[in-house]
Design an enzyme around this catalytic site. Structure first.
Site, PDB file in Angstrom:
ATOM      1  N   PRO A 157      89.238  82.615  58.746  1.00 28.15           N
ATOM      2  CG  PRO A 157      88.059  84.634  58.937  1.00 28.15           C
ATOM      3  CD  PRO A 157      87.872  83.150  58.966  1.00 28.15           C
ATOM      4  CG  ASN A 159      90.754  77.524  61.362  1.00 25.27           C
ATOM      5  OD1 ASN A 159      90.193  76.946  60.449  1.00 25.27           O
ATOM      6  ND2 ASN A 159      90.090  78.092  62.358  1.00 25.27           N
ATOM      7  CD  GLU A 392      91.260  72.057  46.218  1.00 22.27           C
ATOM      8  OE1 GLU A 392      91.371  70.820  46.196  1.00 22.27           O
ATOM      9  OE2 GLU A 392      90.617  72.710  45.378  1.00 22.27           O
TER      10      GLU A 392
END
Length: 412
Positions: A157, A159, A392
């Site tokens: 949450p 990082n 990603e």
């Protein structure tokens, strides 16, 4: 496991792939023409997507339904473990084949594409590269045939892009590791039977103190958060993983202590080829939709495709798509040749994701009002495309990766 996929594609494909003739392609600039084996694979996956995914994609999206039956069939075809060796029950193919197959699956349904991508790249990928022989047997083989899928738990949450700042911790207690913390935005979480988790084992060492772990799901001490209600890719689940004194055996450490950040970064390099391929599928579907509509929609006494403005839009869409596809294939070929591909996978992911967003946007413009309603798939493509610029590694992170490698090459 590859037998079903090879049989579906035809005997010549099976013989060629078993003989590994396709590996001769992999001189990166040798050719931009796919060999016959890969063309047949593409057609096989396209036929599967047209039959199994396209007819239900809108319903899956609307009702947030996981495509259980289709994922099982994909596993039986070898699509969920494409570069896993045959001795581990994988398809034993290369990353170029994986990219091609994933594009076609995503062209049919982007949600199913990301389910495939996560299992191949993010879950199986790091275990295949860093796992012990025993770990590969336990954590890879059961996840190849569609009965089970895995997930990848890196983001938190607090990082996302700053992967080295993990607040989730793992401490040794006797013969166990005990995990505490929360992981966020975990794709496949609600259906997964295992996850690769990254946690700090030595906070004083920052990213060098991060380690990777294999965690079965469900397991005591691990709770799933609520399913997120998302803009797109709605048939895939996304939720938090909450670890509260979650105890796992010591042998579930992946690699060595402190290797987690390295494992995560190398896994994301592979994963970015997967997301680039997913984005290509969305972009291709958007272009297909736009051309089909423009050919049949008349204005001023002629099809829309006779209008120069529409032709210019279609040309720009095709240019962005083909450019991104070549970048993606190049990154896949570099990986298959065991060459460095971090910069190239970032380029592919950046180009393909931004192309998917731009092309799906222009498809809606070409369709006009019909592009804004759920009767046509264009609005779904637009919603699905947006995430490819975020997960990603955001587009901003990709630019940092590319620039970093570029500048180092000038200084060396």
């Amino acid at each position: 496991m590859a037998a079903a996929l090879l049989a579906r594609a035809g005997g010549s494909l099976g013989r060629a792939l078993r003989a590994r003739d396709w590996r001769r392609l992999h001189t990166v600039y040798q050719s931009v023409e796919l060999p016959e084996t890969h063309q047949m694979l593409r057609q096989t996956c396209r036929d599967f997507a047209e039959k199994e995914l396209v007819p239900i994609a809108a319903q899956l999206d609307k009702e947030h339904l996981f495509p259980t039956s289709q994922v099982k069939k994909m596993g039986e075809l070898g699509l969920l473990a494409m570069d896993v060796p045959e001795e581990l029950s994988g398809a034993g193919l290369d990353y170029l084949a994986y990219s091609i197959a994933l594009e076609e699956i995503s062209r049919g349904c982007a949600s199913t594409g990301v389910i495939m991508s996560v299992n191949n790249s993010l879950y199986l990928g790091p275990i295949l590269k860093f796992g012990s022989s025993q770990q590969k047997q336990q954590w890879i083989t059961p996840f190849t045939n569609g009965d089970k899928i895995g997930c990848f738990a890196l983001s938190e949450p607090g990082n996302g892009s700053d992967a080295g700042a993990a607040s989730t911790t793992a401490r040794e207690e006797g013969d166990s590791w005990v995990l505490n913390g929360t992981k966020a935005w975990i794709t496949n979480s609600w259906e997964a039977s295992a996850t690769v988790v990254f946690a700090s084992t030595d906070r004083s060492r920052q990213n060098k103190g991060i380690s990777a772990f294999l965690v079965p799901m469900p397991t005591p001490g691990l709770t799933l958060g609520k399913k997120e209600d998302k803009l797109g890719i709605r048939a895939s689940s996304t939720a938090n993983l909450i670890f509260e004194d979650c105890r796992i055996p010591k042998e579930n450490l992946l690699g060595e202590p402190g290797m987690g950040f390295k494992i995560a970064m190398q896994t994301l390099d592979m994963g970015r080829i997967g997301i680039a391929s997913q984005a290509l599928g969305i972009a291709q579907a958007s272009l297909d939709c736009a051309v089909k509509y423009a050919e049949n929609r008349h204005a001023f006494g002629a099809p829309l495709t006779k209008l120069q403005n529409i032709q210019f839009k279609l040309a720009d869409m095709a240019l962005a798509l083909e450019s991104a596809r070549l970048l993606t294939w190049r990154a896949a070929m570099l990986k298959d040749n065991k060459k460095p591909f971090t910069k190239e996978s970032a380029m592919a992911k950046l180009a393909a994701s931004e192309a998917a967003t731009a092309i799906s946007h222009q498809a809606i413009q070409i369709l006009g009002g019909m592009g804004y309603v759920t009767e046509m798939p264009a609005e779904r493509y637009y919603r699905d495309a947006r995430i490819t610029e975020i997960y990603e590694g955001t587009s901003e992170i990709q630019r940092l990766v590319i620039a970093g490698h570029l500048l180092r090459s000038y200084r060396s």
